[in-house]
Enzyme design. Sequence first.
Site, PDB file in Angstrom:
ATOM      1  CE1 TYR A  32      30.386  42.441  43.143  1.00 11.74           C
ATOM      2  CE2 TYR A  32      28.776  43.701  41.455  1.00 11.74           C
ATOM      3  CZ  TYR A  32      29.936  42.870  41.811  1.00 11.74           C
ATOM      4  OH  TYR A  32      31.103  42.778  40.561  1.00 11.74           O
ATOM      5  NE  ARG A  51      24.792  36.365  40.154  1.00  6.00           N
ATOM      6  CZ  ARG A  51      25.701  37.469  38.573  1.00  6.00           C
ATOM      7  NH1 ARG A  51      25.309  36.634  38.225  1.00  6.00           N
ATOM      8  NH2 ARG A  51      24.936  38.130  38.729  1.00  6.00           N
ATOM      9  NE  ARG A 100      42.428  46.786  58.751  1.00  2.00           N
ATOM     10  CZ  ARG A 100      43.420  46.320  59.111  1.00  2.00           C
ATOM     11  NH1 ARG A 100      44.084  46.028  60.023  1.00  2.00           N
ATOM     12  NH2 ARG A 100      43.784  45.935  57.594  1.00  2.00           N
ATOM     13  CG  HIS A 102      42.471  40.444  59.527  1.00  2.00           C
ATOM     14  ND1 HIS A 102      43.149  41.824  59.185  1.00  2.00           N
ATOM     15  CD2 HIS A 102      43.505  40.101  57.843  1.00  2.00           C
ATOM     16  CE1 HIS A 102      44.364  42.193  58.335  1.00  2.00           C
ATOM     17  NE2 HIS A 102      43.889  41.229  56.898  1.00  2.00           N
ATOM     18  CE  LYS A 147      27.243  40.040  39.830  1.00  2.00           C
ATOM     19  NZ  LYS A 147      28.258  40.663  39.277  1.00  2.00           N
ATOM     20  CD  GLU A 179      34.787  35.645  34.914  1.00  2.00           C
ATOM     21  OE1 GLU A 179      33.312  35.941  35.555  1.00  2.00           O
ATOM     22  OE2 GLU A 179      34.819  35.623  36.374  1.00  2.00           O
TER      23      GLU A 179
HETATM   24  N1  PMP Z   1      31.851  37.639  34.861  1.00  2.00           N
HETATM   25  C1  PMP Z   1      31.989  38.513  35.900  1.00  2.00           C
HETATM   26  C2  PMP Z   1      33.639  38.667  36.635  1.00  2.00           C
HETATM   27  C3  PMP Z   1      31.146  40.102  36.207  1.00  2.00           C
HETATM   28  O1  PMP Z   1      31.659  40.781  37.104  1.00  2.00           O
HETATM   29  C4  PMP Z   1      30.392  39.819  35.511  1.00  2.00           C
HETATM   30  C5  PMP Z   1      29.463  40.734  35.645  1.00  2.00           C
HETATM   31  N2  PMP Z   1      29.976  42.312  35.532  1.00  2.00           N
HETATM   32  C6  PMP Z   1      29.741  38.964  35.048  1.00  2.00           C
HETATM   33  C7  PMP Z   1      30.749  37.172  34.308  1.00  2.00           C
HETATM   34  C8  PMP Z   1      28.520  38.325  33.873  1.00  2.00           C
HETATM   35  O2  PMP Z   1      27.352  38.324  35.104  1.00  2.00           O
HETATM   36  P1  PMP Z   1      25.958  39.148  34.293  1.00  2.00           P
HETATM   37  O3  PMP Z   1      25.867  38.443  33.229  1.00  2.00           O
HETATM   38  O4  PMP Z   1      24.861  38.388  35.395  1.00  2.00           O
HETATM   39  O5  PMP Z   1      26.227  40.535  33.981  1.00  2.00           O
END
Ligand code: PMP
Length: 286
Positions: A32, A51, A100, A102, A147, A179
């Site tokens: 996503y 990305r 189903r 995997h 993502k 993060e």
């Molecule tokens: N880290 C994570 C785990 C995220 O989900 C997000 C976005 N919500 C970010 C960092 C920040 O990314 P962006 O600046 O592209 O929104």
Amino acid sequence: MSTVYLDGRFMPIAEAKVSAMDRGFLYGDGAYEVIPVYSRRPFRLAEHLARLRHTLEGIRLANPHDDAEWVRLIGEIVARNEGDDQSVYLQITRGADTKRNHAFPARVAPTVYILSEPLVTPPPAQREQGIATISAPDVRWLRCDLKAISLLANCLLRQQAVDAGCVETILFRDGFMTEGAASNIFAVRDGVLLAPPKNNLMLPGITYDVVLELAAAHGLPVEVRPVAEAEARGADELWMTSSTKEVLPIVLLDGRPVGDGRPGPVFARMYAWYQDFKRTVMRAGE
Ligand code: PMP
């Protein structure tokens, strides 16, 4: 009612339905993106699409569209929905199988979904007073640079913060800050901005890039390097960043004040630079 795009058609959101055999539903098997739109202009669309390509390659899912087609579809979603500032969500799953299993299905069309929501910036109180956070061990997998829609760990970690009356959970792995549950985290120590380096342990945020560019443009000293847990806990300032939260000052971590417990002076400068950038660059579509 908002208009969404699903598998080749634009439709009212109430009509958008996917199969109960969709691998996104069954396994969280998909990718996503979230793209902020200012004054009807998608911000850094090329970077978001890059990305997305990185995520799709990482999960071995063929990109259903070239960039020109993505630009067209996103432009149409923006045009068909209300509001000059929007948050465009797009999702691609590995599609619906008949049974189903995997392992990947042999030949199944991916499910492509695009949604627009109003882009709501954080309440001014969060910026003025700062936000409270908790910490937790980073229990996610080792491909946090992707993502992927499988966000169970992130959901649990964010809910931990909400249950504690906080806004975000700051994650530590092996003694270093990675993060937030849904954001990137920066520290400031002795006037120097510290940023964890992009690697497999964090999502390369588009806002993260903007913050580093603004720091460079305005001569703020920056060190992109691993940030030890003790350095983060003893920082003068901590910030969280994301496309929808922009830049927010963190004033509490696990009930202890960050710095003097108020939004710091370096944050105030970065916030002003960010707002100026939004007005002059993001809204101009540059
Ligand atoms: N880290 C994570 C785990 C995220 O989900 C997000 C976005 N919500 C970010 C960092 C920040 O990314 P962006 O600046 O592209 O929104």
